[in-house]
Design a protein around this motif. Structure first.
Motif, PDB file in Angstrom:
ATOM      1  N   HIS A 235      -5.111  -0.264   7.481  1.00 18.36           N
ATOM      2  CA  HIS A 235      -4.986   0.776   8.507  1.00 18.36           C
ATOM      3  C   HIS A 235      -5.544   0.282   9.857  1.00 18.36           C
ATOM      4  O   HIS A 235      -6.196   1.035  10.590  1.00 18.36           O
ATOM      5  CB  HIS A 235      -5.701   2.077   8.111  1.00 18.36           C
ATOM      6  CG  HIS A 235      -5.412   2.556   6.727  1.00 18.36           C
ATOM      7  ND1 HIS A 235      -4.170   2.481   6.146  1.00 18.36           N
ATOM      8  CD2 HIS A 235      -6.225   3.132   5.799  1.00 18.36           C
ATOM      9  CE1 HIS A 235      -4.226   2.990   4.919  1.00 18.36           C
ATOM     10  NE2 HIS A 235      -5.461   3.387   4.683  1.00 18.36           N
TER      11      HIS A 235
ATOM     12  N   HIS B 201       0.864  -1.190   0.000  1.00 19.60           N
ATOM     13  CA  HIS B 201       0.000   0.000   0.000  1.00 19.60           C
ATOM     14  C   HIS B 201       0.895   1.233   0.000  1.00 19.60           C
ATOM     15  O   HIS B 201       1.411   1.645   1.038  1.00 19.60           O
ATOM     16  CB  HIS B 201      -0.920  -0.016   1.237  1.00 19.60           C
ATOM     17  CG  HIS B 201      -1.969   1.050   1.227  1.00 19.60           C
ATOM     18  ND1 HIS B 201      -3.222   0.857   1.772  1.00 19.60           N
ATOM     19  CD2 HIS B 201      -1.960   2.314   0.766  1.00 19.60           C
ATOM     20  CE1 HIS B 201      -3.933   1.960   1.624  1.00 19.60           C
ATOM     21  NE2 HIS B 201      -3.183   2.870   1.028  1.00 19.60           N
TER      22      HIS B 201
ATOM     23  N   HIS C 185       1.297   5.118  -2.379  1.00 12.50           N
ATOM     24  CA  HIS C 185       0.816   5.945  -3.494  1.00 12.50           C
ATOM     25  C   HIS C 185       2.024   6.545  -4.200  1.00 12.50           C
ATOM     26  O   HIS C 185       2.334   7.728  -4.029  1.00 12.50           O
ATOM     27  CB  HIS C 185      -0.153   6.994  -2.959  1.00 12.50           C
ATOM     28  CG  HIS C 185      -1.313   6.364  -2.245  1.00 12.50           C
ATOM     29  ND1 HIS C 185      -2.371   5.803  -2.924  1.00 12.50           N
ATOM     30  CD2 HIS C 185      -1.558   6.141  -0.937  1.00 12.50           C
ATOM     31  CE1 HIS C 185      -3.226   5.291  -2.059  1.00 12.50           C
ATOM     32  NE2 HIS C 185      -2.751   5.475  -0.839  1.00 12.50           N
TER      33      HIS C 185
HETATM   34 ZN   LIG Z   1      -3.920   4.746   0.818  1.00 12.01          ZN
END
Ligand SMILES: [Zn+2]
Length: 267
Positions: free
Chosen positions: A170, A7, A9
């Motif tokens: 998360h 994960h 970006h």
């Molecule tokens: Zn994210």
């Protein structure tokens, strides 16, 4: 040690970051579709974004020997606009068969609103109908516990959901148990300010074991650390964990989860 950041970006990061990742042992990244820091003007902007994720970014990553995978959706923040959400969901199928796409994500909740729930369920419907993997964003801070419960309830209400094909991300100390107990894969996000430090992540790994647990940097355009996973590797070594256990968390587990996608290959 070779590792995968499941994960991150990377479109928001510099080429220097790519080089640092590669030197640290990163062999693959997966980039969920997310909020760019501003609301997009319309569905066409999502088409451009999906092209960036499926055409341009894999080529950029390849220059550093890193495989780039991605996930498609409208993020929870912009999904507050239900009409736009539906336009984006209608756009996704034409991109789903591209070779670096792993599934639908990161869908989820932001402020736990009814509109966000509507679009969340419509994404899940698209995913299970096409046998796609799902990556889920759980809300931050004070919204996290309630939002995670709402997400797990919505998934439980969709009988076609296979928990083994869903990653709930998360997670923190107060949400990890419900996620793992539901049979889902669980992601710990290593963030310098909110979310979870590497010490807390190592504590949770020691408490819950390595099964169905992943760690990621969620590096993006805000305060975040693309080197968070190698820093966790150091923390686990310092505590005396075996290379085998560390590799399970940072390499084998993402590989196992992603391998359920028929398009996925590290070759
Ligand atoms: Zn994210």
């Amino acid at each position: 040690m070779r590792y995968i950041d499941p994960h991150i970006h990377v479109i928001s990061r510099t080429t220097d970051d790519y080089e640092r990742l590669a030197i640290a042992g990163c062999v693959a990244v997966s980039e969920p579709a997310f909020w760019p820091g501003y609301d997009r003007g319309g569905v066409e902007a999502f088409g451009d974004y999906f092209r960036q994720l499926t055409e341009h970014e894999p080529r950029r990553a390849a220059q550093y020997g890193i495989r780039h995978f991605c996930w498609l959706c409208i993020n929870a923040k912009e999904a507050e606009n239900v009409q736009l959400g539906r336009e984006v969901i209608a756009l996704i199928p034409e991109f789903l068969d591209r070779p670096n796409v792993l599934g639908i994500g990161e869908i989820g909740l932001n402020k736990n609103t009814p509109n966000e729930c509507t679009i969340f369920c419509e994404h899940v419907d698209l995913a299970v109908g096409r046998d796609e993997l799902v990556l889920i964003h759980t809300p931050h801070l004070e919204d996290k516990y309630k939002g995670t419960r709402m997400i797990l309830d919505m998934l439980a209400n969709e009988p076609r959901t296979d928990p083994n094909r869903v990653l709930v991300d998360h997670a923190e100390e107060h949400t990890i148990e419900a996620i793992l107990d539901g049979g889902y894969w669980c992601g710990l996000t290593l963030y310098p300010i909110t979310k979870c430090t590497r010490q807390r992540a190592a504590d949770m790994i020691e408490m819950y074991g390595t099964e169905r647990l992943l760690v990621n940097s969620a590096g993006d355009w805000g305060p975040s650390d693309p080197m968070a996973v190698p820093r966790l590797i150091l923390e686990m070594r310092r505590r005396g964990h075996s290379d085998e256990d560390i590799s399970t968390i940072v390499y084998e587990n993402p590989l196992r989860f992603f391998s359920q996608c028929k398009r996925f290959s590290l070759g």
